[in-house]
Design a protein around this motif. Structure first.
Motif, PDB file in Angstrom:
ATOM      1  N   MET A 191       0.562  -1.155   0.040  1.00  0.00           N
ATOM      2  CA  MET A 191      -0.152  -0.288   0.349  1.00  0.00           C
ATOM      3  C   MET A 191       0.467   1.480  -0.159  1.00  0.00           C
ATOM      4  SD  MET A 191      -3.473   0.814   0.902  1.00  0.00           S
ATOM      5  CE  MET A 191      -4.127   2.251   1.069  1.00  0.00           C
ATOM      6  N   ALA A 192       1.676   1.311   1.308  1.00  0.00           N
ATOM      7  CA  ALA A 192       3.208   2.698   0.903  1.00  0.00           C
ATOM      8  C   ALA A 192       3.753   2.753  -0.363  1.00  0.00           C
ATOM      9  CB  ALA A 192       3.086   1.730   2.272  1.00  0.00           C
ATOM     10  N   ALA A 193       3.451   1.827  -0.797  1.00  0.00           N
ATOM     11  CA  ALA A 193       4.730   1.861  -2.079  1.00  0.00           C
ATOM     12  C   ALA A 193       4.263   2.534  -3.502  1.00  0.00           C
ATOM     13  CB  ALA A 193       5.238   0.385  -2.442  1.00  0.00           C
ATOM     14  N   SER A 194       2.613   1.653  -3.526  1.00  0.00           N
ATOM     15  CA  SER A 194       2.121   2.447  -4.643  1.00  0.00           C
ATOM     16  C   SER A 194       1.806   4.397  -3.641  1.00  0.00           C
ATOM     17  CB  SER A 194       0.127   1.618  -3.954  1.00  0.00           C
ATOM     18  OG  SER A 194      -0.125   1.882  -3.093  1.00  0.00           O
ATOM     19  N   LYS A 195       1.327   4.233  -2.768  1.00  0.00           N
ATOM     20  CA  LYS A 195       1.056   5.923  -3.010  1.00  0.00           C
ATOM     21  C   LYS A 195       2.544   6.072  -3.122  1.00  0.00           C
ATOM     22  CE  LYS A 195      -2.087   5.888  -0.186  1.00  0.00           C
ATOM     23  NZ  LYS A 195      -3.925   6.452  -0.323  1.00  0.00           N
ATOM     24  N   ILE A 196       3.628   6.032  -2.516  1.00  0.00           N
ATOM     25  CA  ILE A 196       5.227   6.684  -3.064  1.00  0.00           C
ATOM     26  C   ILE A 196       4.830   6.642  -4.433  1.00  0.00           C
ATOM     27  CG2 ILE A 196       7.340   6.428  -3.103  1.00  0.00           C
ATOM     28  CD1 ILE A 196       7.559   5.728  -0.409  1.00  0.00           C
ATOM     29  N   GLN A 197       4.734   5.770  -5.274  1.00  0.00           N
ATOM     30  CA  GLN A 197       5.014   5.768  -6.651  1.00  0.00           C
ATOM     31  C   GLN A 197       3.688   6.308  -7.472  1.00  0.00           C
ATOM     32  OE1 GLN A 197       4.481   1.488  -8.345  1.00  0.00           O
ATOM     33  NE2 GLN A 197       5.417   2.325 -10.512  1.00  0.00           N
ATOM     34  N   ALA A 198       2.596   6.251  -6.959  1.00  0.00           N
ATOM     35  CA  ALA A 198       1.981   7.719  -7.514  1.00  0.00           C
ATOM     36  C   ALA A 198       2.677   9.213  -7.054  1.00  0.00           C
ATOM     37  CB  ALA A 198       0.470   7.506  -6.733  1.00  0.00           C
ATOM     38  N   LEU A 199       3.315   9.384  -6.020  1.00  0.00           N
ATOM     39  CA  LEU A 199       3.461  10.407  -5.908  1.00  0.00           C
ATOM     40  C   LEU A 199       5.133  10.564  -7.058  1.00  0.00           C
ATOM     41  CD1 LEU A 199       3.790  13.005  -4.158  1.00  0.00           C
ATOM     42  CD2 LEU A 199       5.629  11.852  -2.698  1.00  0.00           C
ATOM     43  N   TRP A 200       5.754   9.777  -6.873  1.00  0.00           N
ATOM     44  CA  TRP A 200       6.743   9.628  -8.056  1.00  0.00           C
ATOM     45  C   TRP A 200       6.710  10.040  -9.035  1.00  0.00           C
ATOM     46  CZ3 TRP A 200      12.429  10.343  -7.179  1.00  0.00           C
ATOM     47  CH2 TRP A 200      13.177  10.645  -8.487  1.00  0.00           C
ATOM     48  N   ASN A 201       5.145   9.372  -9.795  1.00  0.00           N
ATOM     49  CA  ASN A 201       5.001   9.736 -11.486  1.00  0.00           C
ATOM     50  C   ASN A 201       3.759  10.744 -11.799  1.00  0.00           C
ATOM     51  OD1 ASN A 201       6.858   6.917 -12.701  1.00  0.00           O
ATOM     52  ND2 ASN A 201       5.399   6.025 -11.352  1.00  0.00           N
ATOM     53  N   HIS A 202       3.302  11.608 -10.281  1.00  0.00           N
ATOM     54  CA  HIS A 202       2.950  12.351 -10.694  1.00  0.00           C
ATOM     55  C   HIS A 202       3.090  12.879 -11.518  1.00  0.00           C
ATOM     56  CE1 HIS A 202      -0.191  16.073  -9.199  1.00  0.00           C
ATOM     57  NE2 HIS A 202      -0.490  15.167  -8.969  1.00  0.00           N
ATOM     58  N   PRO A 203       2.625  13.807 -12.448  1.00  0.00           N
ATOM     59  CA  PRO A 203       2.662  15.385 -13.258  1.00  0.00           C
ATOM     60  C   PRO A 203       3.435  16.367 -12.538  1.00  0.00           C
ATOM     61  CG  PRO A 203       0.204  14.509 -13.607  1.00  0.00           C
ATOM     62  CD  PRO A 203       0.436  14.333 -12.681  1.00  0.00           C
ATOM     63  N   ALA A 204       2.920  16.679 -10.818  1.00  0.00           N
ATOM     64  CA  ALA A 204       3.800  17.437 -10.409  1.00  0.00           C
ATOM     65  C   ALA A 204       4.981  17.063  -9.392  1.00  0.00           C
ATOM     66  CB  ALA A 204       3.030  18.487  -9.684  1.00  0.00           C
ATOM     67  N   GLY A 205       5.605  15.481  -9.611  1.00  0.00           N
ATOM     68  CA  GLY A 205       6.162  15.192  -8.503  1.00  0.00           C
ATOM     69  C   GLY A 205       7.378  15.354  -8.578  1.00  0.00           C
ATOM     70  N   PRO A 206       8.054  15.075  -8.003  1.00  0.00           N
ATOM     71  CA  PRO A 206       9.918  14.773  -7.643  1.00  0.00           C
ATOM     72  C   PRO A 206      10.419  14.985  -9.242  1.00  0.00           C
ATOM     73  CG  PRO A 206       8.812  13.225  -6.027  1.00  0.00           C
ATOM     74  CD  PRO A 206       8.129  13.810  -7.165  1.00  0.00           C
ATOM     75  N   LYS A 207      10.044  14.696 -10.285  1.00  0.00           N
ATOM     76  CA  LYS A 207      10.586  14.027 -11.151  1.00  0.00           C
ATOM     77  C   LYS A 207      10.649  15.776 -12.000  1.00  0.00           C
ATOM     78  CE  LYS A 207       8.608  10.130 -12.843  1.00  0.00           C
ATOM     79  NZ  LYS A 207       8.838   8.923 -13.304  1.00  0.00           N
ATOM     80  N   THR A 208       9.689  16.811 -12.086  1.00  0.00           N
ATOM     81  CA  THR A 208       9.045  17.401 -12.630  1.00  0.00           C
ATOM     82  C   THR A 208       9.785  18.295 -11.577  1.00  0.00           C
ATOM     83  OG1 THR A 208       7.398  18.205 -11.638  1.00  0.00           O
ATOM     84  CG2 THR A 208       7.233  16.439 -13.703  1.00  0.00           C
ATOM     85  N   ILE A 209       9.800  20.190 -12.792  1.00  0.00           N
ATOM     86  CA  ILE A 209      10.239  21.116 -12.169  1.00  0.00           C
ATOM     87  C   ILE A 209       9.546  21.492 -11.149  1.00  0.00           C
ATOM     88  CG2 ILE A 209       8.927  22.188 -14.118  1.00  0.00           C
ATOM     89  CD1 ILE A 209      12.447  22.865 -11.897  1.00  0.00           C
ATOM     90  N   HIS A 210       8.011  20.863 -11.372  1.00  0.00           N
ATOM     91  CA  HIS A 210       7.086  21.781 -11.279  1.00  0.00           C
ATOM     92  C   HIS A 210       7.326  21.161  -9.098  1.00  0.00           C
ATOM     93  CE1 HIS A 210       4.727  22.497 -14.048  1.00  0.00           C
ATOM     94  NE2 HIS A 210       5.047  21.831 -14.647  1.00  0.00           N
TER      95      HIS A 210
END
Length: 94
Positions: free
Chosen positions: A1-20
């Motif tokens: 459950m926690a892993a899916s939430k972290i993965q959802a945050l990581w892949n979010h359009p404004a997540g840590p992989k983006t300038i947003h």
């Protein structure tokens, strides 16, 4: 459950992989610096700099509501920064 939430945050359009995500994170440094300016004597506060940061904060807070994805984090940050600058200028003027 926690892993899916972290993965959802990581892949979010404004997540840590983006300038947003990272732009507002580092912009908090300006807010912290403005809080530190409260202890400076009024003659040491740069009024043109404070006005410039206020103007950019107002412009970018509007921009952050029209971009995709909408970045309410940036909007809140910039409005808070705008508030801090007004406090800093108020303290400096009185």
């Amino acid at each position: 459950m926690a892993a899916s939430k972290i993965q959802a945050l990581w892949n979010h359009p404004a997540g840590p992989k983006t300038i947003h995500f990272w732009a507002p994170t580092f912009k908090w440094g300006i807010s912290i610096a403005n809080v530190a300016d409260f202890s400076k004597p009024p003659e040491k506060i740069s009024y043109p700099q404070q006005v410039a940061v206020t103007c950019t904060g107002l412009i970018w807070s509007r921009y952050s509501t029209v971009i995709t994805p909408v970045s309410f984090t940036v909007t809140c940050l910039l409005l808070f920064l705008h508030f801090l600058i007004h406090c800093s200028l108020y303290v400096g003027l009185w």
